[in-house]
Design a protein around this motif. Structure first.
Motif, short mmCIF file in Angstrom:
data_model
loop_
_atom_site.label_atom_id
_atom_site.label_comp_id
_atom_site.label_asym_id
_atom_site.label_seq_id
_atom_site.Cartn_x
_atom_site.Cartn_y
_atom_site.Cartn_z
N SER A 112 48.09 42.84 29.63
CA SER A 112 46.87 43.04 30.41
C SER A 112 45.77 43.38 29.41
O SER A 112 45.70 44.50 28.89
N ASN A 113 44.90 42.39 29.11
CA ASN A 113 43.96 42.49 28.00
C ASN A 113 42.51 42.44 28.45
O ASN A 113 42.16 41.70 29.37
N TRP A 114 41.68 43.20 27.75
CA TRP A 114 40.23 43.17 27.94
C TRP A 114 39.58 42.72 26.63
O TRP A 114 39.93 43.22 25.55
N TRP A 115 38.62 41.82 26.74
CA TRP A 115 37.84 41.35 25.59
C TRP A 115 36.37 41.59 25.90
O TRP A 115 35.84 41.09 26.89
N MET A 116 35.71 42.42 25.05
CA MET A 116 34.33 42.83 25.30
C MET A 116 33.49 42.50 24.07
O MET A 116 33.35 43.32 23.16
N ALA B 92 28.57 50.47 10.99
CA ALA B 92 27.20 50.97 10.98
C ALA B 92 26.73 51.25 12.40
O ALA B 92 27.14 50.57 13.35
N GLU B 93 25.86 52.24 12.55
CA GLU B 93 25.39 52.63 13.88
C GLU B 93 24.67 51.50 14.59
O GLU B 93 24.70 51.40 15.82
N ASP B 94 23.99 50.64 13.82
CA ASP B 94 23.24 49.55 14.44
C ASP B 94 24.05 48.24 14.48
O ASP B 94 23.51 47.18 14.77
N ALA B 95 25.34 48.33 14.21
CA ALA B 95 26.18 47.13 14.21
C ALA B 95 26.39 46.61 15.63
O ALA B 95 26.25 47.34 16.61
N ILE B 96 26.73 45.36 15.71
CA ILE B 96 27.16 44.75 16.96
C ILE B 96 28.61 44.31 16.76
O ILE B 96 28.94 43.66 15.75
N VAL B 97 29.47 44.65 17.70
CA VAL B 97 30.89 44.41 17.50
C VAL B 97 31.49 43.67 18.70
O VAL B 97 30.89 43.58 19.78
N ASP B 98 32.69 43.15 18.46
CA ASP B 98 33.55 42.66 19.53
C ASP B 98 34.67 43.70 19.69
O ASP B 98 35.25 44.17 18.71
N HIS B 99 34.95 44.04 20.92
CA HIS B 99 35.83 45.18 21.24
C HIS B 99 36.96 44.69 22.14
O HIS B 99 36.76 43.79 22.96
N TRP B 100 38.16 45.25 21.99
CA TRP B 100 39.27 44.81 22.83
C TRP B 100 40.24 45.94 23.16
O TRP B 100 40.36 46.92 22.45
N ALA C 85 38.19 46.90 17.29
CA ALA C 85 36.82 46.40 17.20
C ALA C 85 36.66 45.69 15.87
O ALA C 85 37.30 46.04 14.87
N CYS C 86 35.80 44.69 15.86
CA CYS C 86 35.49 43.96 14.62
C CYS C 86 34.03 43.52 14.69
O CYS C 86 33.43 43.48 15.76
N PRO C 87 33.42 43.19 13.55
CA PRO C 87 32.04 42.68 13.57
C PRO C 87 31.94 41.47 14.50
O PRO C 87 32.83 40.62 14.54
N ARG D 173 39.53 39.15 14.28
CA ARG D 173 39.96 40.53 14.50
C ARG D 173 40.40 41.22 13.20
O ARG D 173 40.25 42.43 13.05
N GLU D 174 40.97 40.44 12.31
CA GLU D 174 41.46 41.01 11.05
C GLU D 174 40.35 41.64 10.23
O GLU D 174 40.61 42.46 9.34
N ALA D 175 39.10 41.28 10.53
CA ALA D 175 37.97 41.85 9.80
C ALA D 175 37.64 43.25 10.30
O ALA D 175 36.81 43.94 9.70
#
Length: 343
Positions: A191-195, A209-217, A234-236, A241-243
């Motif tokens: 049961s997965n969420w991708w944000m 970084a505080e102003d970064a934008i990420v992908d979250h799961w 989370a990743c950039p 995802r490995e990043a």
């Protein structure tokens, strides 16, 4: 239909819970006693003398044997009565049921069926729980006054964090911008969420970084009957995802009986691994999240339907709750399959 799946492993305890005096805990409606033999091997026996039902855990030890503290019947680790102080004859029916136990990943597992049928290869993997160099795990436990499947509903539908966990780790609405999917692989359910494309969630603070934008799961994996592994990462934005990074959690539910559930949890990390302060903070954070946020709402919901059939109560579907719904259906199928095999 049988109440519980038998051909599977149930978490009985964290390994460090079983000290010199052993551990008593109700599991699957039975009072159980977990203790170590002189060799260090773990043993599990129903904690009830067949004479007048006194707990063997209240008696004494004679080597690896248990001596009932009420009338002195003595039982070997396999549950057979080996001494009757009042006669040379062992009474008929004086044996006690025992269960296979295994220690794996600092977890004590109990097989739900006959000991001779226990299959250690079916123990769910939790390799991230044991401490290691540059790796630290904190663990916790709570007893819920609710049926274990209601705990599964909660964990397989993480959309509830936006409402239940406002005081701890609510996602500031990111769930609503995410995509949810449920995937079945054999008898394992995901049961997965991708944000994607969001500001850093609280768990990423200090790591990006505080102003970064990420992908979250959130990736939740369910093993029957109610063992779950959660990976929060989370990743950039736009990177593989490995990043980034992912934090693993254990969420393991074991029925004490029809109306109570043992809830075991863990949280692991690769930073500040020697910090008692971080240990304390995480224990307090997750203790509050599970004991003061999850537990009250699950118990209150269960109280409204206690003793009633879940499906006959006609629960609504919101789509995002399909993880728990499918876990219930899969569990029903597995129990029925066992009934056919055992017939």
């Amino acid at each position: 239909m049988e109440r519980y799946l038998k051909h599977c492993w149930y978490m009985a305890a964290w390994a460090n819970e079983i000290g010199e005096n052993g551990l008593t805990r109700e599991i699957l409606g039975r009072p159980m006693y977990f203790y170590r033999l002189e060799s260090g091997k773990l043993n599990a026996i129903v904690d009830r003398c067949p004479h007048r039902f006194a707990p063997l855990s209240c008696g004494t030890r004679k080597g690896d044997n248990l001596v009932c503290g009420y009338h002195g019947l003595t039982f070997a680790p396999d549950g057979h009565c080996v001494h009757n102080p009042f006669s040379d004859k062992i009474p008929v029916g004086a044996n006690i049921t025992t269960f296979a136990v295994e220690k794996r990943d600092e977890i004590v597992w109990m097989w739900g069926g006959k000991p001779e049928e226990a299959d250690p290869s079916l123990i769910p993997p939790f390799p991230f729980v044991p401490d290691a160099p540059n790796w630290r795990t904190v663990t916790g436990y709570t007893l819920m006054q609710a049926n274990y499947e209601y705990g599964t509903d909660n964990l397989m539908d993480l959309s509830h964090i936006e409402f239940v966990h406002k005081g701890t780790f609510a996602g500031d609405g990111v769930i609503f911008a995410g995509k949810h999917e449920v995937i079945q692989e054999g008898d394992t359910l995901h049961s997965n969420w991708w944000m994607p494309n969001i500001p850093p969630p609280s768990m990423a603070q200090g790591r990006v970084a505080e102003d970064a934008i990420v992908d979250h799961w959130f990736d939740m994996q369910w093993y029957a009957p109610a063992t779950m592994r959660l990976f929060v990462g989370a990743c950039p934005h736009g990177e593989p995802r490995e990043a980034g990074f992912a934090v693993p959690f254990a969420h393991i539910l074991t029925p004490a009986n029809d109306h109570e559930t043992h809830y075991f949890w863990s949280s692991s990390r690769d930073h500040d691994t020697d910090s008692p302060e971080v240990d304390g903070f995480l224990k307090q954070l997750f203790g509050e999240a599970f004991d003061k946020e999850d537990k009250p709402i699950i118990e209150a919901a269960y109280k409204n339907v206690r003793g009633k059939d879940f499906w006959q109560e006609k629960p609504l579907s919101l789509g995002i709750d399909q993880g728990g719904t499918r876990a219930r259906r899969m569990l029903e199928t597995l129990i029925k399959r066992e009934q056919v095999q055992d017939a």
